[in-house]
Design a protein around this motif. Structure first.
Motif, PDB file in Angstrom:
ATOM      1  N   GLU A 298      68.883  84.290  58.724  1.00 45.87           N
ATOM      2  CA  GLU A 298      68.617  85.633  58.520  1.00 45.87           C
ATOM      3  C   GLU A 298      68.037  85.133  57.442  1.00 45.87           C
ATOM      4  O   GLU A 298      68.523  84.751  56.289  1.00 45.87           O
ATOM      5  CB  GLU A 298      69.708  86.841  58.706  1.00 45.87           C
ATOM      6  CG  GLU A 298      70.098  87.494  60.074  1.00 45.87           C
ATOM      7  CD  GLU A 298      70.982  88.204  59.392  1.00 45.87           C
ATOM      8  OE1 GLU A 298      70.958  89.380  58.119  1.00 45.87           O
ATOM      9  OE2 GLU A 298      71.751  89.458  60.471  1.00 45.87           O
TER      10      GLU A 298
ATOM     11  N   PRO B  65      65.691  86.595  53.555  1.00 46.48           N
ATOM     12  CA  PRO B  65      65.645  88.303  52.701  1.00 46.48           C
ATOM     13  C   PRO B  65      64.822  89.191  53.496  1.00 46.48           C
ATOM     14  O   PRO B  65      63.644  88.837  53.561  1.00 46.48           O
ATOM     15  CB  PRO B  65      65.616  87.682  51.303  1.00 46.48           C
ATOM     16  CG  PRO B  65      66.458  86.286  51.718  1.00 46.48           C
ATOM     17  CD  PRO B  65      65.798  85.811  52.897  1.00 46.48           C
ATOM     18  N   GLU B  66      64.619  89.894  53.721  1.00 45.60           N
ATOM     19  CA  GLU B  66      63.980  91.004  53.571  1.00 45.60           C
ATOM     20  C   GLU B  66      62.721  90.841  52.683  1.00 45.60           C
ATOM     21  O   GLU B  66      62.435  90.418  51.007  1.00 45.60           O
ATOM     22  CB  GLU B  66      64.078  92.832  53.248  1.00 45.60           C
ATOM     23  CG  GLU B  66      63.107  93.598  53.868  1.00 45.60           C
ATOM     24  CD  GLU B  66      64.183  95.107  54.021  1.00 45.60           C
ATOM     25  OE1 GLU B  66      62.945  95.770  53.909  1.00 45.60           O
ATOM     26  OE2 GLU B  66      64.616  94.925  53.539  1.00 45.60           O
ATOM     27  N   GLY B  67      61.304  90.825  53.314  1.00 41.75           N
ATOM     28  CA  GLY B  67      59.986  90.313  51.853  1.00 41.75           C
ATOM     29  C   GLY B  67      59.875  88.862  52.804  1.00 41.75           C
ATOM     30  O   GLY B  67      58.598  88.607  51.927  1.00 41.75           O
TER      31      GLY B  67
ATOM     32  N   ARG C 159      55.626  84.778  51.117  1.00 45.64           N
ATOM     33  CA  ARG C 159      56.193  86.745  50.848  1.00 45.64           C
ATOM     34  C   ARG C 159      55.831  87.038  52.443  1.00 45.64           C
ATOM     35  O   ARG C 159      54.375  86.290  52.854  1.00 45.64           O
ATOM     36  CB  ARG C 159      55.634  87.374  49.716  1.00 45.64           C
ATOM     37  CG  ARG C 159      56.796  87.039  48.526  1.00 45.64           C
ATOM     38  CD  ARG C 159      55.930  87.188  47.507  1.00 45.64           C
ATOM     39  NE  ARG C 159      54.590  87.173  47.025  1.00 45.64           N
ATOM     40  CZ  ARG C 159      55.241  85.565  45.842  1.00 45.64           C
ATOM     41  NH1 ARG C 159      55.811  84.981  46.318  1.00 45.64           N
ATOM     42  NH2 ARG C 159      53.980  85.200  45.756  1.00 45.64           N
TER      43      ARG C 159
END
Length: 308
Positions: free
Chosen positions: A90, A92-94, A208
């Motif tokens: 997984e 990180p978000e973004g 990003r």
């Protein structure tokens, strides 16, 4: 002209593979007339600071990437070059993996001053490795071997081979190839003997998710066959919730439009090893099928015991 700041660990291998990646991206930019320049920013990770404890005891996956990912999220760097085998399932978000370039040799290798193969190692030989996965598979093949923890960068580990009296050490072949040290490899260990780590030999270029300009460049650097193989392996890893605390291995390759993968779960002592293979066109389905088959054979119990 935009300058892309590239984050990396500061080991010799990390800097070498980062510079090699930048050289290839620069060539792509020159060929396509794209206005990008690159500079390197070195970042120290938790895994680089803790060298006196085995990986399985200090948290495993993410040890070598978390600080770099935070720098990405904070805007201090624009992208990062990681060894794929260090990447947790997984992100990180973004953040996204913008490119997975063509894979180096995925195999493990033996470096030894006394034996030309694992089979030729003397009875009771001392073998150094930082990996539970390698240790478990070696013990299954040769229960007489004394497997000992060996941490540090690859140059440090090779030095310790002689300084600390090991009969052999086991490393990822890809790192030695990238460093130009092929001549130090005594023998390659085939996946049939020792399945590599998930993503071994592959790199991940992380950036990003909203950096469309950079993502457009990285798409030109992506290798489809490598991405398919790594996707199957990482799907397998994610379903088994695997990290460095448990011996998990997998290797996938694309053969005639089919993704072929073998996955492995073992007890740390190598007494129980479960293997399963499958092939299909969808890499996610292949990874999931192999993971579910191993869970059906009791892999979840082996993993639970190993984590305890």
């Amino acid at each position: 002209m935009r300058t892309i700041v590239v984050g990396t660990r500061q080991s010799a291998l990390a800097l070498t593979q980062t510079q090699q990646t930048i050289d290839k991206l620069t060539a792509i930019c020159e060929q396509a007339g794209l206005p990008f320049a690159f500079e390197i920013k070195k970042i120290v990770t938790r895994g680089d600071r803790i060298l006196d404890v085995t990986l399985s005891k200090v948290g495993g996956k993410g040890l070598f990437v978390k600080e770099i990912e935070q720098a990405l999220l904070d805007g201090e760097i624009d992208c990062a070059i990681h060894s794929m085998k260090d990447m947790p399932f997984e992100l990180p978000e973004g953040l996204v993996i913008g490119a997975i370039p063509e894979r180096e040799d995925p195999r493990d290798c033996l470096v030894s001053l006394t034996a030309r193969s694992v089979e030729e190692l003397p009875q009771g030989a001392r073998v150094g490795t930082s990996s539970l996965r390698r240790g478990a598979q070696l013990q299954a093949l040769r229960p007489d071997l004394a497997i000992e923890s060996l941490r540090g960068n690859i140059d440090t580990r090779i030095r310790k081979l002689t300084e600390e009296g090991f009969d052999a050490i086991m490393l990822a072949a890809a790192g030695l190839h990238r460093m130009g040290w092929k001549d130090r490899i005594t023998a390659y260990v085939p996946p049939e003997v020792c399945l590599p780590a998930v993503g071994q030999g592959a790199l991940a270029v992380e950036c990003r998710a909203d950096d469309e300009e950079l993502l457009s460049l990285l798409a030109r650097f992506d290798d489809d066959a490598t991405r398919q193989a790594v996707t199957a392996e990482r799907t397998f890893l994610g379903l088994l919730n695997g990290g460095c605390q448990v011996p998990i291995g997998a290797f996938a390759e694309v053969v005639e439009d089919q993704v072929k993968m073998t996955g492995m779960v073992a007890s740390p002592d190598g007494l129980r090893i479960l293997r399963e293979s499958f092939q299909g066109q969808d890499p996610v389905s292949v990874g999931r099928t192999v993971a579910e088959a191993l869970i059906g054979q009791g892999a979840d119990r082996i993993l639970a015991e190993a984590r305890e």
